[in-house]
Design an enzyme around this catalytic site. Structure first.
Site, PDB file in Angstrom:
ATOM      1  N   ILE A 129       0.881  -1.259  -0.058  1.00 28.92           N
ATOM      2  CA  ILE A 129      -0.004   0.037  -0.116  1.00 28.92           C
ATOM      3  C   ILE A 129       0.936   1.462  -0.001  1.00 28.92           C
ATOM      4  CG2 ILE A 129      -0.101  -0.028   2.499  1.00 28.92           C
ATOM      5  CD1 ILE A 129      -3.180   1.264   2.044  1.00 28.92           C
ATOM      6  N   CYS A 130       0.259   2.189  -0.678  1.00 28.00           N
ATOM      7  CA  CYS A 130       1.035   3.562  -0.764  1.00 28.00           C
ATOM      8  C   CYS A 130       2.373   3.559  -1.035  1.00 28.00           C
ATOM      9  CB  CYS A 130       0.714   4.030   0.536  1.00 28.00           C
ATOM     10  SG  CYS A 130       1.353   5.680   0.908  1.00 28.00           S
ATOM     11  N   GLY A 131       3.194   4.101  -0.495  1.00 28.85           N
ATOM     12  CA  GLY A 131       4.814   4.160  -0.955  1.00 28.85           C
ATOM     13  C   GLY A 131       5.497   2.670  -0.985  1.00 28.85           C
TER      14      GLY A 131
ATOM     15  N   VAL B 255       3.941   0.559  -2.723  1.00 34.54           N
ATOM     16  CA  VAL B 255       3.797   0.294  -4.022  1.00 34.54           C
ATOM     17  C   VAL B 255       4.923   0.855  -5.032  1.00 34.54           C
ATOM     18  CG1 VAL B 255       2.180  -0.044  -6.005  1.00 34.54           C
ATOM     19  CG2 VAL B 255       1.440  -0.183  -3.573  1.00 34.54           C
TER      20      VAL B 255
ATOM     21  N   ALA C 295      -2.332  -1.134  -3.367  1.00 34.31           N
ATOM     22  CA  ALA C 295      -3.445  -0.125  -3.118  1.00 34.31           C
ATOM     23  C   ALA C 295      -2.819   1.173  -3.017  1.00 34.31           C
ATOM     24  CB  ALA C 295      -4.105  -0.592  -1.616  1.00 34.31           C
TER      25      ALA C 295
END
Length: 196
Positions: free
Chosen positions: A97-99, A101, A149
């Site tokens: 999720i977030c950074g 990814v 995500a």
């Protein structure tokens, strides 16, 4: 016993993993552990966490590997990259999720998978990001055992990872709906969750 390992770098986004870890940790057949590249990390919210494992100690034999976002994913760790590759090859469920990814994109770990993330334009300078046409502008994307995500999708990410793990029980779905809908809308749809 099923094991979920949460990778948490320094300045991790504490809210992005809280829903998922709390759901898994309440299940009798799961154990939740943490790992990082240092023994102690501090969240964006100021929580200090003494992690259970160093990344170098991990083997790709867990049931679930979760990479929590935050502000320190711009640094590459070859041990972590190798671990994620091994987990994907072994069909271990990997959630990012977030950074986190962004980290997968920079290290070529999204190749062959449909995916999402915070903003694809951030990855234009990553030579190992080879499949921009597989990006989907969605909150969460699940492709086989990889769940990605963006940073605003903590609840949707939790639901998708639980579903991919075969753990999205009625109780877990209702607990997430309570957070998503809020108490009053939830009560209108399901009844009061706090009444015996």
């Amino acid at each position: 016993m099923k094991q979920a390992i949460f990778i948490m770098m320094d300045h991790y986004a504490d809210w992005e993993g809280a829903y998922l870890s709390s759901q898994l940790n309440q299940m009798a057949d799961w154990v939740v552990k943490t790992a990082s590249n240092q023994s102690e990390v501090t969240s964006i919210g100021g929580w200090t966490t003494l992690v259970d494992y160093q990344i170098s100690e991990l083997k790709p034999e867990m049931t679930l590997l979760v990479l929590i976002g935050g502000n320190a994913w711009q640094h590459d760790d070859p041990r972590l990259t190798a671990l994620v590759q091994q987990c994907l090859q072994r069909k271990v469920i990997v959630g990012a999720i977030c950074g986190a990814v962004d980290y997968l994109a920079r290290n070529g770990l999204l190749t062959g998978y449909n995916h999402t993330g915070n903003a694809q334009f951030l990855w234009q300078s990553f030579p190992r990001y080879q499949n921009p046409t597989d990006f989907e502008p969605q909150q969460v994307v699940v492709d086989r055992q990889l769940v990605t995500a963006n940073g605003t999708a903590a609840l949707a990410f939790t639901s998708a990872v639980l579903k991919a793990s075969g753990q999205l029980t009625t109780a877990a779905k209702q607990a997430l709906d309570l957070q998503q809908l809020g108490y009053y809308e939830y009560t209108r749809q399901y009844g009061d969750p706090f009444k015996p």
